[in-house]
Every structure is written in structure tokens, then in C-alpha cells.
Design an enzyme around this catalytic site. Structure first.
Site, PDB file in Angstrom:
ATOM      1  N   ASN A 180       0.806  -1.223   0.000  1.00 13.56           N
ATOM      2  CA  ASN A 180       0.000   0.000   0.000  1.00 13.56           C
ATOM      3  C   ASN A 180       0.842   1.278   0.000  1.00 13.56           C
ATOM      4  O   ASN A 180       0.289   2.379   0.103  1.00 13.56           O
ATOM      5  CB  ASN A 180      -0.963   0.012   1.201  1.00 13.56           C
ATOM      6  CG  ASN A 180      -0.249  -0.036   2.544  1.00 13.56           C
ATOM      7  OD1 ASN A 180       0.972   0.015   2.629  1.00 13.56           O
ATOM      8  ND2 ASN A 180      -1.023  -0.155   3.614  1.00 13.56           N
ATOM      9  N   LYS A 181       2.157   1.143  -0.136  1.00 11.50           N
ATOM     10  CA  LYS A 181       3.019   2.323  -0.169  1.00 11.50           C
ATOM     11  C   LYS A 181       3.158   2.859  -1.595  1.00 11.50           C
ATOM     12  O   LYS A 181       2.849   2.182  -2.571  1.00 11.50           O
ATOM     13  CB  LYS A 181       4.404   1.977   0.404  1.00 11.50           C
ATOM     14  CG  LYS A 181       4.376   1.439   1.822  1.00 11.50           C
ATOM     15  CD  LYS A 181       3.730   2.424   2.788  1.00 11.50           C
ATOM     16  CE  LYS A 181       3.969   2.080   4.257  1.00 11.50           C
ATOM     17  NZ  LYS A 181       3.356   0.826   4.678  1.00 11.50           N
ATOM     18  N   HIS A 182       3.635   4.106  -1.717  1.00 12.24           N
ATOM     19  CA  HIS A 182       3.823   4.723  -3.036  1.00 12.24           C
ATOM     20  C   HIS A 182       4.846   3.970  -3.867  1.00 12.24           C
ATOM     21  O   HIS A 182       4.815   4.020  -5.098  1.00 12.24           O
ATOM     22  CB  HIS A 182       4.277   6.177  -2.878  1.00 12.24           C
ATOM     23  CG  HIS A 182       3.234   7.053  -2.275  1.00 12.24           C
ATOM     24  ND1 HIS A 182       3.421   8.398  -2.070  1.00 12.24           N
ATOM     25  CD2 HIS A 182       1.976   6.787  -1.836  1.00 12.24           C
ATOM     26  CE1 HIS A 182       2.335   8.913  -1.522  1.00 12.24           C
ATOM     27  NE2 HIS A 182       1.455   7.962  -1.378  1.00 12.24           N
TER      28      HIS A 182
END
Length: 369
Positions: A180-182
Site C-alpha cells: 500500500n506504499k507509493h
């Protein structure tokens, strides 16, 4: 189903992974690891990058490299994921909690100095959800009291504070590359620092503290927190699109804000402060006191419409695992408690479409009414 997170894997991920397979370099010895370390540390303007298995491992390494030990007090936010506190406790340290700012949801910097004692050794800063902590003030406090600053920038890929990249503050900064991180590697983490000796120590801690000349004779306990070449290959491909990912995240956040501007019963995230624009790692909402629904009820109604949500972090002083150890007895952090009890976040992954955002907003408005 609109999941709470949909990663975006539309760059060179497949190409680089195929190269790993075709060359046979799939372990931590492969060339993508070094490339990813060098290019990522350059983006955050750090001298050294040490890739590792995950963000929690990065924190373990950082706490050990900062020489946090038995009885050392480490100031940190009450409202965050449990990982920083775990790392401190495992090292024998004592987490000392700070309540949240009600607007930014970050640690309330005004409360830090009142918690400093003769045993305080460090401050762990955790940037929460989309806006960074006011770092100038933290660094000033740390400098005046001789404290080490460890920056947990797990949620801040591509974010900046007064034009300076998050991940560039303090002795050590850490990142996570969870899906879910960039930037994601599936799983993965990174420790970054400008200190040559600290970097070398971190590399040893990541790799079971093998010694260059006497590999199987160990002077210190470390971990097997190595990142594989395949993880690094995905991370490198993701890094190539970081600017586009940040742009899209801000578009998602602004679309949500515009669509929800007239909604009643909600407290929406700040779009900016005087030192940063929100990067909307996730799009969180807090139910106002006037709203009779609970986050659990709202999440259930949205789930019935096939929309995923996730609750906010549960504060450290309410964590049963720490209470069993006698930590945080009779402590109260009212802002962190309210965020935990009244907050949840909506779908906000990079793969989210504008049509899906509109669908979430329509469903949310219906549920609220």
C-alpha cells in the site's frame, strides 16, 4: 469489490523480474539490490541506503544502530503502527508516548520537552498518513537536549518538508515498501543515513553480523533482514514512477475532498500545512462527535456495497501486549484515543479510478444519512 488498496504495477516490473530469473540472480546477492539502494538514497538525498526485508526490520536495525539499550527512554507517538514501539521494547528500551495533534494527526511536538528525562536517548518521529511532523521544531529540541532523531518515513515516499525530502532528517530514516506504499516491493524496507559508520553497522545488522574477514565468527547479534534481488527489481521499477505516483495520490485526495466538502458528520484530512502539502498516503476520515454512527458500523455498511475500509491505528497505551508488560499504566492520550475510536480510511491505492472514488463517495454519503 473496491479494495482499500490496489497497487499499480505498470512500469518495468515484469522486465526487471524476468532479468532476475534469466540471469539466476534471485537472492540478496543480485545487482538490483545495490542499484535500488543507490537510487533510492539519492532521491531522499542520503549518502547511504541499506535495503532490507521489510519496514519493521528497518526499524529494528535503526534502533540497534542508534545504540538504544536497556533502560533508554525513547519518545514516540502514541498514535502509530506498533512497529516502532516493538523495536524499542525488544532492544530493552522504554517507549515514552506523545499524544497527537488533532489536525495533522501527527505527534504533538509541543508535548515533547515535558517528557524528556535524564534517561531519554532518542526521539522516533513517525509521519502519519499524509502530512509530515514539524521537523524543524523536533530537530531543535533534539539538538538542545543531545538526543538522537530516528525518522520513520514509511508512509512518506515522495513527500517533502519545506522542500526537503522526508527521509532526510535525523541520524537514521526508515522506509517500508509494503503493497500500500507509493513504492512497493511486495514486502521490503530501507534504512538511509549520511553517517558512514552507522551505515556499515546497519549493513552488518541486516546480514547476521557476518564479518568480512571471518564470516562465521560473530561479535554481535543481528538479523537475516536481507532484501532479495527480485524485491529490489520491483522496487527499482516503482521508483522510476515515484513522481507520477505522488501526483496521482494527490489527485485522489483532492477528488475525495471536493466530493465530500458538503458532507456532514465528518472531519476530513488537512490538504496542507505551512510546511507541506498532503500526500494522502491513505485517505482518512474521522467521524465528528455529532455523527451517531461508529466506524465499525460505517465499515460494515460500505462492505455491503463491496467497498473496503480499514480502521485507524490503535494507540500504544491501549495495546494488550504492552499492558501485560506493565507499560503505560493509567496513561491517557485523548486525541490519539479519539482518532482510534472515530477514524477509518477509504480506498486510496494507486490503482483506484475516478469512477471508483465517486462510487465510494456516493456510498459513504448514503451510509451517513
Amino acid at each position: 469489490m473496491i479494495p482499500v488498496n490496489t497497487p499499480l504495477l505498470d512500469g518495468n516490473e515484469k522486465k526487471y523480474l524476468l532479468e532476475c530469473i534469466e540471469t539466476g540472480w534471485i537472492s540478496s546477492e543480485g545487482p538490483f539490490v545495490k542499484r535500488f539502494e543507490e537510487e533510492f538514497s539519492s532521491v531522499v538525498n542520503r549518502k547511504h541506503g541499506i535495503a532490507c526485508a521489510n519496514g519493521s526490520g528497518a526499524l529494528d536495525i535503526a534502533i540497534a544502530a542508534a545504540k538504544i539499550g536497556p533502560g533508554d527512554e525513547v519518545i514516540m507517538p502514541a498514535f502509530t503502527i506498533i512497529s516502532p514501539a516493538f523495536s524499542i521494547v525488544r532492544a530493552g528500551g522504554v517507549p515514552v508516548l506523545i499524544d497527537s495533534d488533532p489536525l495533522t494527526w501527527n505527534m504533538d511536538v509541543d508535548q515533547i520537552e515535558s517528557k524528556i528525562t535524564a534517561n531519554t536517548k532518542a526521539i522516533v518521529v513517525v509521519h502519519i498518513y499524509g502530512l509530515p511532523v514539524d521537523m524543524d521544531r523536533v530537530l531543535d529540541i533534539a539538538h538542545r537536549h543531545g538526543l538522537t532523531v530516528i525518522e520513520d518515513a514509511a508512509e512518506m515516499h515522495g513527500q517533502s518538508y519545506r522542500g526537503r525530502p522526508c527521509g532526510n532528517f535525523g541520524l537514521i530514516s526508515t522506509f517500508s515498501f509494503y503493497p500500500n506504499k507509493h513504492i512497493t516491493c511486495g514486502e521490503g524496507g530501507m534504512v538511509v543515513t549520511d553517517d558512514d559508520a552507522v551505515a556499515e553497522h546497519c549493513r552488518g545488522l541486516r546480514n547476521l553480523c557476518f564479518q568480512p574477514q571471518r564470516r562465521f565468527i560473530h561479535e554481535e547479534l543481528g538479523w537475516n533482514y536481507r532484501m532479495t534481488n527480485m524485491q529490489a527489481a520491483v522496487g527499482l521499477a516503482q521508483l522510476e514512477h515515484l513522481d507520477a505516483h505522488v501526483k496521482r495520490k494527490r489527485e485522489i485526495g483532492e477528488r475525495y475532498l471536493n466530493r465530500m466538502a458538503a458532507f456532514t458528520g465528518l472531519e476530513l484530512p488537512l490538504s496542507k500545512t505551512d510546511y507541506a502539502d498532503n500526500i494522502y498516503w491513505v485517505f482518512g476520515i474521522v467521524l465528528a462527535d455529532s455523527c451517531t454512527a461508529t466506524p465499525e458500523q460505517l465499515a460494515k455498511q460500505l462492505a455491503e456495497k463491496k467497498i473496503g475500509t480499514r480502521p485507524f491505528f490503535w494507540p500504544m497505551h491501549w495495546q494488550p501486549v504492552f499492558n501485560k508488560q506493565g507499560l503505560f499504566r493509567n496513561e491517557r492520550y485523548p486525541v490519539a484515543e479519539r482518532l482510534a475510536q472515530r477514524g477509518l480510511y477509504l480506498p486510496s491505492g494507486l490503482g483506484l479510478t475516478n469512477h471508483e472514488i465517486d462510487q465510494v463517495c456516493e456510498s459513504l454519503q448514503s451510509a451517513l444519512s
